[in-house]
Design an enzyme around this catalytic site. Structure first.
Site, short mmCIF file in Angstrom:
data_model
loop_
_atom_site.label_atom_id
_atom_site.label_comp_id
_atom_site.label_asym_id
_atom_site.label_seq_id
_atom_site.Cartn_x
_atom_site.Cartn_y
_atom_site.Cartn_z
N ARG A 175 -84.73 -30.72 -16.92
CA ARG A 175 -84.63 -29.76 -18.03
C ARG A 175 -84.69 -30.45 -19.39
O ARG A 175 -85.03 -29.82 -20.39
CB ARG A 175 -83.40 -28.87 -17.87
CG ARG A 175 -83.68 -27.70 -16.95
CD ARG A 175 -82.43 -26.99 -16.51
NE ARG A 175 -81.84 -27.66 -15.38
CZ ARG A 175 -80.57 -27.59 -15.04
NH1 ARG A 175 -79.74 -26.88 -15.76
NH2 ARG A 175 -80.12 -28.23 -13.99
N GLU B 147 -69.67 -36.06 -8.37
CA GLU B 147 -68.38 -35.67 -7.80
C GLU B 147 -68.20 -36.35 -6.44
O GLU B 147 -67.14 -36.86 -6.13
CB GLU B 147 -68.35 -34.14 -7.67
CG GLU B 147 -66.95 -33.61 -7.54
CD GLU B 147 -66.96 -32.09 -7.50
OE1 GLU B 147 -67.98 -31.48 -7.90
OE2 GLU B 147 -65.95 -31.54 -7.05
P1 AMP Z 1 -73.15 -34.22 -16.71
O1 AMP Z 1 -73.71 -35.53 -16.21
O2 AMP Z 1 -71.87 -33.83 -16.00
O3 AMP Z 1 -73.02 -34.19 -18.21
O4 AMP Z 1 -74.16 -33.08 -16.28
C1 AMP Z 1 -75.30 -32.85 -17.02
C2 AMP Z 1 -76.46 -32.42 -16.17
O5 AMP Z 1 -76.11 -31.49 -15.15
C3 AMP Z 1 -77.49 -31.74 -17.06
O6 AMP Z 1 -78.77 -32.22 -16.71
C4 AMP Z 1 -77.32 -30.27 -16.75
O7 AMP Z 1 -78.57 -29.66 -16.65
C5 AMP Z 1 -76.56 -30.19 -15.43
N1 AMP Z 1 -75.36 -29.32 -15.50
C6 AMP Z 1 -74.07 -29.73 -15.35
N2 AMP Z 1 -73.21 -28.70 -15.42
C7 AMP Z 1 -73.96 -27.60 -15.65
C8 AMP Z 1 -73.65 -26.20 -15.85
N3 AMP Z 1 -72.38 -25.73 -15.83
N4 AMP Z 1 -74.68 -25.35 -16.08
C9 AMP Z 1 -75.95 -25.80 -16.10
N5 AMP Z 1 -76.30 -27.09 -15.92
C10 AMP Z 1 -75.33 -27.99 -15.69
#
Ligand code: AMP
Length: 170
Positions: A58, A95
């Site tokens: 994305r 996770e």
């Molecule tokens: P993080 O590494 O935890 O910051 O997760 C970021 C990545 O996971 C991004 O590429 C987001 O597209 C996806 N992502 C994580 N949580 C969500 C959420 N609640 N809604 C949509 N996309 C998410």
């Protein structure tokens, strides 16, 4: 424009307890899409990047038009095994277990300024791993840009010291 009205909330996706912020409805709205890319362009131009690095997948959707508007090159940050030439890799925690991101070793000209783009920052692990990749290329971080920031997860605390822009906060 209130971009939150164009983002769809899907409870319990991809698993129970996660509230998924679905940006496909924003992408499909012509005025919303234009406003998002124009606003990101305005807010990121002072960072003076030489490249936009978009995180699969994305981050590609927002990073590519942003790079075009800023008049700089676009570099894809990809999941393992997708890039054909020699790569740098960075691991990050999920996770359960770990995942990895890759960039071509010769993607950036030395000492360039790199702006990292993704659709959303949650825990910050994905963006932090991308910053590690940029470090391996001996380039400088121009900053980070996200459409959505989930502030309660404090993802920005995982990121190295560089400007962070987000258009919408939940
Ligand atoms: P993080 O590494 O935890 O910051 O997760 C970021 C990545 O996971 C991004 O590429 C987001 O597209 C996806 N992502 C994580 N949580 C969500 C959420 N609640 N809604 C949509 N996309 C998410």
């Amino acid at each position: 424009m209130d971009l939150k009205t164009l983002i769809r909330d899907i409870p319990d996706f991809p698993k129970p307890g996660i509230l998924f912020r679905d940006i496909t409805t924003l992408l499909a709205d012509s005025a919303g899409l234009r406003y998002t890319i124009d606003t990101m362009t305005e807010q990121c131009s002072h960072l003076e990047p030489d490249y936009v690095a978009g995180i699969e997948s994305r981050g590609f959707m927002f990073g590519m038009p942003l790079a075009h508007n800023l008049g700089v090159g676009f570099v894809p940050i990809r999941k393992p095994g997708k890039l054909p030439a020699a790569v740098h890799s960075a691991e990050y925690e999920l996770e359960y277990g770990t995942d990895r991101l890759e960039v071509h070793q010769d993607a950036f000209k030395p000492n360039s300024r790199v702006l990292i783009i993704d659709d959303l920052i949650a825990t910050g692990g994905t963006a932090a791993a991308t910053a590690k990749l940029v470090e391996q290329t001996a380039c400088e971080l121009a900053g980070f840009g996200f459409v959505v920031e989930l502030t309660a997860l404090e993802g920005r605390r995982k990121l190295p010291n560089a400007p962070i822009i987000s258009l919408i906060q939940y």
